[in-house]
Each structure stands twice: as C-alpha cells, then as structure tokens.
Scaffold this active site. Structure first.
Site, mmCIF file in Angstrom:
data_model
loop_
_atom_site.group_PDB
_atom_site.id
_atom_site.type_symbol
_atom_site.label_atom_id
_atom_site.label_comp_id
_atom_site.label_asym_id
_atom_site.label_seq_id
_atom_site.Cartn_x
_atom_site.Cartn_y
_atom_site.Cartn_z
ATOM 1 N N THR A 130 1.021 -1.227 -0.110
ATOM 2 C CA THR A 130 0.043 -0.076 0.075
ATOM 3 C C THR A 130 0.813 1.347 0.064
ATOM 4 O O THR A 130 2.027 1.165 0.672
ATOM 5 C CB THR A 130 -0.894 0.136 1.275
ATOM 6 O OG1 THR A 130 -1.504 1.184 1.312
ATOM 7 C CG2 THR A 130 -0.222 -0.174 2.600
ATOM 8 N N TYR A 154 -2.098 0.434 10.117
ATOM 9 C CA TYR A 154 -2.297 -0.251 8.861
ATOM 10 C C TYR A 154 -0.932 -0.219 8.066
ATOM 11 O O TYR A 154 -0.462 -1.248 7.490
ATOM 12 C CB TYR A 154 -3.388 0.207 8.160
ATOM 13 C CG TYR A 154 -3.728 -0.093 6.570
ATOM 14 C CD1 TYR A 154 -3.726 -1.356 6.250
ATOM 15 C CD2 TYR A 154 -3.434 0.959 5.732
ATOM 16 C CE1 TYR A 154 -3.771 -1.897 4.914
ATOM 17 C CE2 TYR A 154 -3.615 0.400 4.139
ATOM 18 C CZ TYR A 154 -3.755 -0.863 3.953
ATOM 19 O OH TYR A 154 -3.709 -1.264 2.685
#
Length: 341
Positions: A130, A154
């Site tokens: 990501t 995250y």
C-alpha cells in the site's frame, strides 16, 4: 512498450494460489488469471470476503493464509507455482482502534504464508502492499524510493511485511518477491463479474455509490481543511482491472528472474480530490449526491499520488485511466449487485 524487466511468457504461468480471492482486488486478479487459462486456487477465510465473488472456474478452499497445514496441502494437491497474496485487513481507522489485530493478521499471517511457500519450493510471491507505507509524503508524486514513514498501524503492518520479505529474498536466492504499493483502487470488472461488495464499506467511491443508490442517507466528507486545491484529500485512483493486469506482469517478472525483490508503485500519477470524485459520479449518474461535512479521520494524509515506474519496468499499459470511466464502472457494478440480490 517493451518492459525493462524480463518476463516469462503468459503461456508458462503455473497454477497460482490467490489468497483473499473472495475479496474485491483478489477476485479481479483471479479473473485476469482465469481469462489467460491459468489454473487458480482461491484461499479465503470469508471473514471479510464474499463467497459470491470467487470467480467461476477457480478452485475454492476456505481457511486462513497463515494456516501452514492447509496451505501446504493446497500447494501440493494443485501444483501451485506462485502466490498472489491479497488477504489482509485494510481499514486505516480500524487499524488505529485495533492495532494488535492489524499486526497479527497483516504481518503475522503473511510471514507464516511466505515461510510455507518458501518451504514448498514456491519461486514467486506477490504481496499486496500500500501507499500508506509512505505516510503523509510531501504532497508531490511519490517515488518508490521515498522514505518509508507510515502514520497509522495499517501502514506499519504492511511496511513490516515488506522488510521481512526483502530479507527472505536476500537469504533465499531462489525466491522472488514483488510488493506492489497500491494507491486508491476503484472501478469494477467491465463485464460486471466482480466489484466491491464490502461487509463494512469504507472506500470513498463505494460509499458515494451507496449514497447514490439510496443505501445510505448521505455521503460524509471527512475534512475540508487539508492543504489541497479544494480543501479535501487528494488520491491517485487506479482501476481494479488495470491493477490486476499489473499483478500478472509482476508474477511473470518474479518467475523470470529468481532471487529478485521488486517494490513497485501502482497508480496513474494523477490525483483527484474527494470533491472531484463526487462531481464525476454526479456527472455520470445525472444525480446529486447528498453531502455532509465531518471532521478529519485519524491517520488520513492530505495527498497520496504515485510516481509509478510500472509502465517502464513491466510494459504496463492501463486501459481505464479516466476518472469518469472508473466511477462509472463502480456505479454500474453497484446497480448490478442490487438488481441481482
């Protein structure tokens, strides 16, 4: 466009294990493989996935990616030669509230899967990473060499995986890994075979489509005071079908040259604000989206836009790099999904 990295022919792709293949991106990647005649095994525990998204033609196994016994059995039974790993927790806000969950499921499960794959002789492993590994960035298109500086659990959970996989490649020269760093994935399969069907939607375009189709009262804009052109967050949106095509290329690159580690940005290099996305949806639908202003969410950076080298490295040729096409496919999928409940 000729790629800079060597690629095996598509006809030589081995059977592929797709973890998280009952999810949005994983199911679209499985479709891209199946469309090429590749044998696909989908592994998903269905904790957040949707069994209905597993493509026809894929073999399905229910379970966790970190279940060593199950993964060993699946690899052996189906002659798996490569892994596409999508199974993960992906909500920034949830990660801030439950960090241990994210480190356990994103880092721990991936490490177990990678160790099992390596022990079973798998030569190619593509890990769904990501742009959140970059944190806030500097407001400019992000090079893949930009500092790794996540601002939420995250992002850190993905960054830790990248570090571990790079070290595994350095220690095992028959093992190749690619870590595509996604920016904001959107759209749907143009044939309406798959799209977003989240149990707890949190993606901007999916939520906006829900507001347009009457599934929620209004769309909340989280923050209008960012240092951007209209005060709302700016993201690089990439169509899920183009993203799936890039994964096929990354698999081919990993299989062509053992012992390599590739971190690659996957985005178009152009950003759209929250307001611009909503305006594009209104343009394609001819309907106004009820809007409401809310506070910023914890862990949200102002701007995330890619400087992607995927075109040069892989010969990647995106077909859907247009905001109205992307949101139009997302809305068409949502309408299709509702009509076929």
């Amino acid at each position: 466009m000729s790629p800079l990295l060597p690629l095996i022919p598509e006809s030589e792709l081995p059977p592929v294990l797709v973890t998280g293949g009952a999810g949005y991106i994983g199911s679209n990647a499985a479709l891209a493989l199946l469309d090429r005649g590749v044998k696909v095994v989908v592994l998903d525990d269905l904790s957040t996935g949707n069994r209905g998204l597993v493509p026809e033609g894929a073999i399905f196994a229910q379970g966790r990616a970190g279940d060593t016994v199950l993964v060993e059995r699946v690899i052996g039974e189906h002659g798996i030669g490569a892994v596409l790993h999508f199974a993960a927790r992906i909500s920034v806000s949830e990660s801030v509230e439950q960090p241990a969950l994210y480190y356990r499921e994103n880092f721990g499960e991936t490490l177990a899967l990678a160790e099992t794959a390596l022990a079973c002789g798998i030569g190619a492993f593509v890990f769904s990473s990501t742009a959140a590994v970059y944190g806030n960035g500097d407001g400019q298109p992000l090079e893949v060499t930009a500092p790794i500086a996540p601002i939420n659990p995250y992002g850190w959970s993905k960054a830790f995986v990248e570090r571990a996989l790079a070290d595994m490649v350095a220690a095992n020269r028959s093992f190749s890994v690619a870590c595509p760093r996604y920016f904001n994935v959107c759209g749907a399969d143009p044939q309406m075979r798959s799209g977003q069907a989240s149990q707890h939607p949190h993606h901007l375009i999916e939520l906006a489509c829900h507001a347009l189709t009457g599934q929620r009262e209004r769309f909340t804009i989280f923050g209008r005071d960012y240092p951007t052109r209209d005060g709302t967050g700016v993201r690089d949106y990439v169509h899920v079908t183009d993203l799936a095509e890039a994964h096929i290329l990354l698999l081919r690159a990993c299989l062509a040259d053992p012992g390599q580690y590739h971190a690659v940005n996957l985005g178009y290099g152009q950003g759209a604000s929250v307001i611009e996305v909503l305006d594009a949806l209104e343009a394609v639908s001819g309907t106004a989206i009820p809007r409401h202003d809310g506070p910023r969410r914890a862990g949200d950076p102002a701007v995330l836009v890619a400087k992607s080298q995927a075109r040069e490295l892989l010969g990647w040729q995106p077909r859907f790099a247009d905001l109205e096409i992307m949101v139009g496919h997302a809305l068409a999928w949502e309408q299709h999904r509702l009509a076929n409940r």
